[in-house]
Design an enzyme around this catalytic site. Structure first.
Site, PDB file in Angstrom:
ATOM      1  CG  ASP A  83      31.819  41.558  48.286  1.00  0.00           C
ATOM      2  OD1 ASP A  83      30.883  41.480  47.845  1.00  0.00           O
ATOM      3  OD2 ASP A  83      32.364  42.464  48.212  1.00  0.00           O
ATOM      4  CB  CYS A 104      32.994  40.404  45.287  1.00  0.00           C
ATOM      5  SG  CYS A 104      33.630  40.103  43.911  1.00  0.00           S
ATOM      6  CB  THR A 150      33.615  42.180  39.355  1.00  0.00           C
ATOM      7  OG1 THR A 150      34.730  41.366  40.154  1.00  0.00           O
ATOM      8  CG2 THR A 150      33.067  43.330  39.279  1.00  0.00           C
ATOM      9  CG  HIS A 194      38.325  22.026  29.121  1.00  0.00           C
ATOM     10  ND1 HIS A 194      39.031  22.523  28.085  1.00  0.00           N
ATOM     11  CD2 HIS A 194      37.727  20.826  28.569  1.00  0.00           C
ATOM     12  CE1 HIS A 194      38.181  22.146  26.755  1.00  0.00           C
ATOM     13  NE2 HIS A 194      37.312  20.284  27.451  1.00  0.00           N
ATOM     14  CG  HIS A 237      41.298  19.073  30.041  1.00  0.00           C
ATOM     15  ND1 HIS A 237      41.679  19.943  28.838  1.00  0.00           N
ATOM     16  CD2 HIS A 237      40.615  17.753  29.036  1.00  0.00           C
ATOM     17  CE1 HIS A 237      40.874  19.458  27.669  1.00  0.00           C
ATOM     18  NE2 HIS A 237      39.859  18.458  28.515  1.00  0.00           N
TER      19      HIS A 237
HETATM   20  C1  RB5 Z   1      32.892  45.871  46.592  1.00  0.00           C
HETATM   21  O1  RB5 Z   1      32.496  47.111  46.162  1.00  0.00           O
HETATM   22  C2  RB5 Z   1      33.785  44.971  45.377  1.00  0.00           C
HETATM   23  O2  RB5 Z   1      34.491  45.704  44.701  1.00  0.00           O
HETATM   24  C3  RB5 Z   1      33.851  43.687  45.254  1.00  0.00           C
HETATM   25  O3  RB5 Z   1      32.711  43.339  45.537  1.00  0.00           O
HETATM   26  C4  RB5 Z   1      34.174  43.143  44.779  1.00  0.00           C
HETATM   27  O4  RB5 Z   1      33.612  43.160  42.804  1.00  0.00           O
HETATM   28  C5  RB5 Z   1      36.340  42.870  44.149  1.00  0.00           C
HETATM   29  O5  RB5 Z   1      36.400  42.490  43.228  1.00  0.00           O
END
Ligand code: RB5
Length: 152
Positions: free
Chosen positions: A8, A65, A67, A98, A133
């Site tokens: 993203d 993204c 996180t 695993h 596994h």
């Molecule tokens: C975008 O601001 C953020 O929410 C997205 O990149 C991501 O971290 C969502 O899981």
């Protein structure tokens, strides 16, 4: 290997770096976007990556993204996809050993470029250990088959 790659807006910069690293290592990159830092919705791009892996058109997927969490949550909705959000080298390694993870979700706001590069290298190069596994993954697939697309 054929690797589907997506991100993203938060993951755009890191995607470009990961793409270059993968190509340098001899992999074929199927870039599913996004292609700028303009705000967009991560599920759209996670779905594109996961669809290619689920259909067998890519052997692996990498989705980036902020996180890694939203990408992993989305990708795991598709059949046969085992997505792992890994923002350190240990979990990247064990997600392969695993869990035979076929999608790596990375958090561009969590890891710096050097660590991300090392995570990708580790994840791409580590084989699945099999053995006990494999039995657990068979059970995972069975559960997916029993509950796929339905609420209990
Ligand atoms: C975008 O601001 C953020 O929410 C997205 O990149 C991501 O971290 C969502 O899981």
């Amino acid at each position: 290997m054929k690797v589907a790659l997506g991100c993203d807006h938060a993951g755009f910069g890191l995607k470009e770096l990961v793409s270059a690293c993968l190509r340098e290592a001899g992999h074929e990159v199927l870039d599913q976007g996004t292609f700028s830092e303009s705000s967009c919705d991560y599920p759209d791009f996670a779905e594109r990556v996961a669809r290619l892996v689920s259909a067998g058109e890519a052997e692996r997927g990498i989705a980036i993204c902020g996180t890694g969490i939203g990408m992993a949550m989305t990708a795991n909705k598709l059949p046969g996809v085992r997505a792992a959000a890994c923002n350190d080298i240990y979990t990247a390694r064990y997600s392969r050993l695993h869990n035979d993870a076929n999608v790596l979700a990375l958090g561009a706001r969590v890891v710096g470029p050097g660590v991300a590069e090392e995570i990708v290298r580790t994840w791409m190069e580590t084989p699945f250990e099999g053995g006990r596994h494999a039995r657990r993954l068979e059970r995972l697939a069975e559960i997916e088959g029993q509950h796929g697309g339905r609420r209990p």
